[in-house]
Motif scaffolding. Sequence first.
Motif, PDB file in Angstrom:
ATOM      1  N   ASP A   1       0.812  -1.221   0.000  1.00 25.55           N
ATOM      2  CA  ASP A   1       0.000   0.000   0.000  1.00 25.55           C
ATOM      3  C   ASP A   1       0.842   1.267   0.000  1.00 25.55           C
ATOM      4  N   ASP A   2       2.168   1.118  -0.078  1.00 22.77           N
ATOM      5  CA  ASP A   2       3.062   2.253  -0.258  1.00 22.77           C
ATOM      6  C   ASP A   2       3.410   2.346  -1.741  1.00 22.77           C
ATOM      7  N   GLN A   3       3.220   3.519  -2.334  1.00 26.00           N
ATOM      8  CA  GLN A   3       3.380   3.664  -3.779  1.00 26.00           C
ATOM      9  C   GLN A   3       4.796   3.325  -4.237  1.00 26.00           C
ATOM     10  N   LEU A   4       5.802   3.739  -3.462  1.00 26.96           N
ATOM     11  CA  LEU A   4       7.177   3.480  -3.854  1.00 26.96           C
ATOM     12  C   LEU A   4       7.458   1.976  -3.911  1.00 26.96           C
ATOM     13  N   LEU A   5       7.023   1.243  -2.882  1.00 23.03           N
ATOM     14  CA  LEU A   5       7.224  -0.205  -2.873  1.00 23.03           C
ATOM     15  C   LEU A   5       6.435  -0.875  -3.996  1.00 23.03           C
ATOM     16  N   PHE A   6       5.228  -0.390  -4.236  1.00 22.85           N
ATOM     17  CA  PHE A   6       4.388  -0.965  -5.285  1.00 22.85           C
ATOM     18  C   PHE A   6       5.062  -0.825  -6.646  1.00 22.85           C
ATOM     19  N   LEU A   7       5.558   0.375  -6.950  1.00 24.75           N
ATOM     20  CA  LEU A   7       6.196   0.610  -8.247  1.00 24.75           C
ATOM     21  C   LEU A   7       7.516  -0.148  -8.365  1.00 24.75           C
ATOM     22  N   HIS A   8       8.272  -0.213  -7.263  1.00 31.04           N
ATOM     23  CA  HIS A   8       9.527  -0.961  -7.291  1.00 31.04           C
ATOM     24  C   HIS A   8       9.251  -2.447  -7.532  1.00 31.04           C
ATOM     25  N   TYR A   9       8.241  -2.977  -6.882  1.00 28.69           N
ATOM     26  CA  TYR A   9       7.881  -4.379  -7.100  1.00 28.69           C
ATOM     27  C   TYR A   9       7.565  -4.631  -8.569  1.00 28.69           C
ATOM     28  N   LEU A  10       6.723  -3.800  -9.168  1.00 26.17           N
ATOM     29  CA  LEU A  10       6.338  -4.008 -10.565  1.00 26.17           C
ATOM     30  C   LEU A  10       7.549  -3.945 -11.485  1.00 26.17           C
ATOM     31  N   SER A  11       8.449  -3.011 -11.221  1.00 26.25           N
ATOM     32  CA  SER A  11       9.639  -2.860 -12.054  1.00 26.25           C
ATOM     33  C   SER A  11      10.542  -4.085 -11.967  1.00 26.25           C
ATOM     34  N   GLU A  12      10.840  -4.521 -10.733  1.00 27.42           N
ATOM     35  CA  GLU A  12      11.741  -5.660 -10.563  1.00 27.42           C
ATOM     36  C   GLU A  12      11.071  -6.970 -10.950  1.00 27.42           C
ATOM     37  N   ARG A  13       9.777  -7.064 -10.744  1.00 27.44           N
ATOM     38  CA  ARG A  13       9.038  -8.278 -11.133  1.00 27.44           C
ATOM     39  C   ARG A  13       9.084  -8.445 -12.648  1.00 27.44           C
ATOM     40  N   ALA A  14       8.967  -7.346 -13.381  1.00 30.31           N
ATOM     41  CA  ALA A  14       9.042  -7.407 -14.835  1.00 30.31           C
ATOM     42  C   ALA A  14      10.421  -7.876 -15.282  1.00 30.31           C
ATOM     43  N   TYR A  15      11.454  -7.430 -14.598  1.00 31.61           N
ATOM     44  CA  TYR A  15      12.811  -7.873 -14.944  1.00 31.61           C
ATOM     45  C   TYR A  15      12.962  -9.371 -14.701  1.00 31.61           C
ATOM     46  N   LEU A  16      12.488  -9.863 -13.544  1.00 29.87           N
ATOM     47  CA  LEU A  16      12.575 -11.290 -13.252  1.00 29.87           C
ATOM     48  C   LEU A  16      11.856 -12.120 -14.312  1.00 29.87           C
ATOM     49  N   GLN A  17      10.714 -11.628 -14.747  1.00 30.50           N
ATOM     50  CA  GLN A  17       9.924 -12.343 -15.739  1.00 30.50           C
ATOM     51  C   GLN A  17      10.709 -12.523 -17.032  1.00 30.50           C
ATOM     52  N   LYS A  18      11.463 -11.493 -17.419  1.00 31.82           N
ATOM     53  CA  LYS A  18      12.224 -11.550 -18.666  1.00 31.82           C
ATOM     54  C   LYS A  18      13.527 -12.331 -18.505  1.00 31.82           C
ATOM     55  N   ALA A  19      14.145 -12.247 -17.321  1.00 30.30           N
ATOM     56  CA  ALA A  19      15.500 -12.781 -17.144  1.00 30.30           C
ATOM     57  C   ALA A  19      15.539 -14.255 -16.778  1.00 30.30           C
ATOM     58  N   TYR A  20      14.468 -14.794 -16.166  1.00 26.80           N
ATOM     59  CA  TYR A  20      14.517 -16.154 -15.649  1.00 26.80           C
ATOM     60  C   TYR A  20      13.248 -16.911 -15.984  1.00 26.80           C
ATOM     61  N   SER A  21      13.366 -18.230 -16.018  1.00 27.66           N
ATOM     62  CA  SER A  21      12.192 -19.081 -16.136  1.00 27.66           C
ATOM     63  C   SER A  21      11.538 -19.166 -14.759  1.00 27.66           C
ATOM     64  N   LEU A  22      10.280 -18.809 -14.688  1.00 28.31           N
ATOM     65  CA  LEU A  22       9.596 -18.685 -13.406  1.00 28.31           C
ATOM     66  C   LEU A  22       8.560 -19.792 -13.239  1.00 28.31           C
ATOM     67  N   LEU A  23       8.459 -20.294 -12.027  1.00 32.08           N
ATOM     68  CA  LEU A  23       7.461 -21.322 -11.728  1.00 32.08           C
ATOM     69  C   LEU A  23       6.879 -21.042 -10.347  1.00 32.08           C
ATOM     70  N   ALA A  24       5.852 -20.209 -10.310  1.00 33.93           N
ATOM     71  CA  ALA A  24       5.163 -19.867  -9.061  1.00 33.93           C
ATOM     72  C   ALA A  24       4.005 -18.945  -9.404  1.00 33.93           C
ATOM     73  N   ASP A  25       3.116 -18.733  -8.432  1.00 33.75           N
ATOM     74  CA  ASP A  25       2.036 -17.794  -8.693  1.00 33.75           C
ATOM     75  C   ASP A  25       2.438 -16.403  -8.184  1.00 33.75           C
ATOM     76  N   GLU A  26       1.596 -15.428  -8.481  1.00 40.04           N
ATOM     77  CA  GLU A  26       1.963 -14.040  -8.190  1.00 40.04           C
ATOM     78  C   GLU A  26       2.151 -13.785  -6.704  1.00 40.04           C
ATOM     79  N   LEU A  27       1.355 -14.437  -5.855  1.00 43.95           N
ATOM     80  CA  LEU A  27       1.493 -14.217  -4.421  1.00 43.95           C
ATOM     81  C   LEU A  27       2.798 -14.799  -3.878  1.00 43.95           C
ATOM     82  N   ASP A  28       3.313 -15.846  -4.521  1.00 38.49           N
ATOM     83  CA  ASP A  28       4.636 -16.346  -4.129  1.00 38.49           C
ATOM     84  C   ASP A  28       5.700 -15.286  -4.412  1.00 38.49           C
ATOM     85  N   TYR A  29       5.587 -14.625  -5.547  1.00 41.30           N
ATOM     86  CA  TYR A  29       6.560 -13.580  -5.867  1.00 41.30           C
ATOM     87  C   TYR A  29       6.404 -12.380  -4.945  1.00 41.30           C
TER      88      TYR A  29
END
Length: 216
Positions: free
Chosen positions: A9-37
């Motif tokens: 619920d903090d905007q800075l953490l929310f935006l940082h999560y989305l940014s880094e999550r997008a990088y992980l998605q592109k850089a690695y093969s992922l096997l988990a649901d969104e709440l695990d991430y």
Amino acid sequence: MPRLADILDDQLLFLHYLSERAYLQKAYSLLADELDYLGLYLATGFNLRQLHDEISLFVPTGMSAPIDRYYMGRDNGIEVPKPTMELRPLFRAILERLRTVKPSGWTLIGFHLLSCADPAEQKAIEKSLMKLRHNVRRNFRDPDHLCILRVHPPEDRQARVVFYLFPEQHRDSYPRRMESLAARAIEEDGLNACVVFARGIESWGRPFEAVLLSER
């Protein structure tokens, strides 16, 4: 996405999560649901040095357990504390001050801070800064005294974070020293970006006096 926005619920953490999550998605093969991430992010800030060991598949299963317990409790009328991001007191205080004073580039500065160290490394940084404070207090009259702590993030794409400690006697000169430290890091170390936090040893209650973001 509603649960993601609810937990972060903090905007800075929310935006940082989305940014880094997008990088992980592109850089690695992922096997988990969104709440695990999301659970992994709360525990590590996605500062995962082990991802650089040539792994092809990343499986953070089970990391959603605290989040699942929170929502199960809420659905059953049981009060369960909302999961929050693991941050050491200094890092949390720096982020709070960034939100309050909003220096130039403060959102990007916050991103770089969040991307430089996991909770265990943050604790080590806190201890190192305390030792550095004592050293500056004893030796500040020596022009070559140790007064900086460099934090190397887990990935080269992320900015170097530098903590510069100064005594009250050097207050007039600390802005110039910050610029010099940032320029040296950019040029000599071949970095794309560097963040320098200046902190007064006599005003230790403030997490930083000034911050500078320098980019190539």
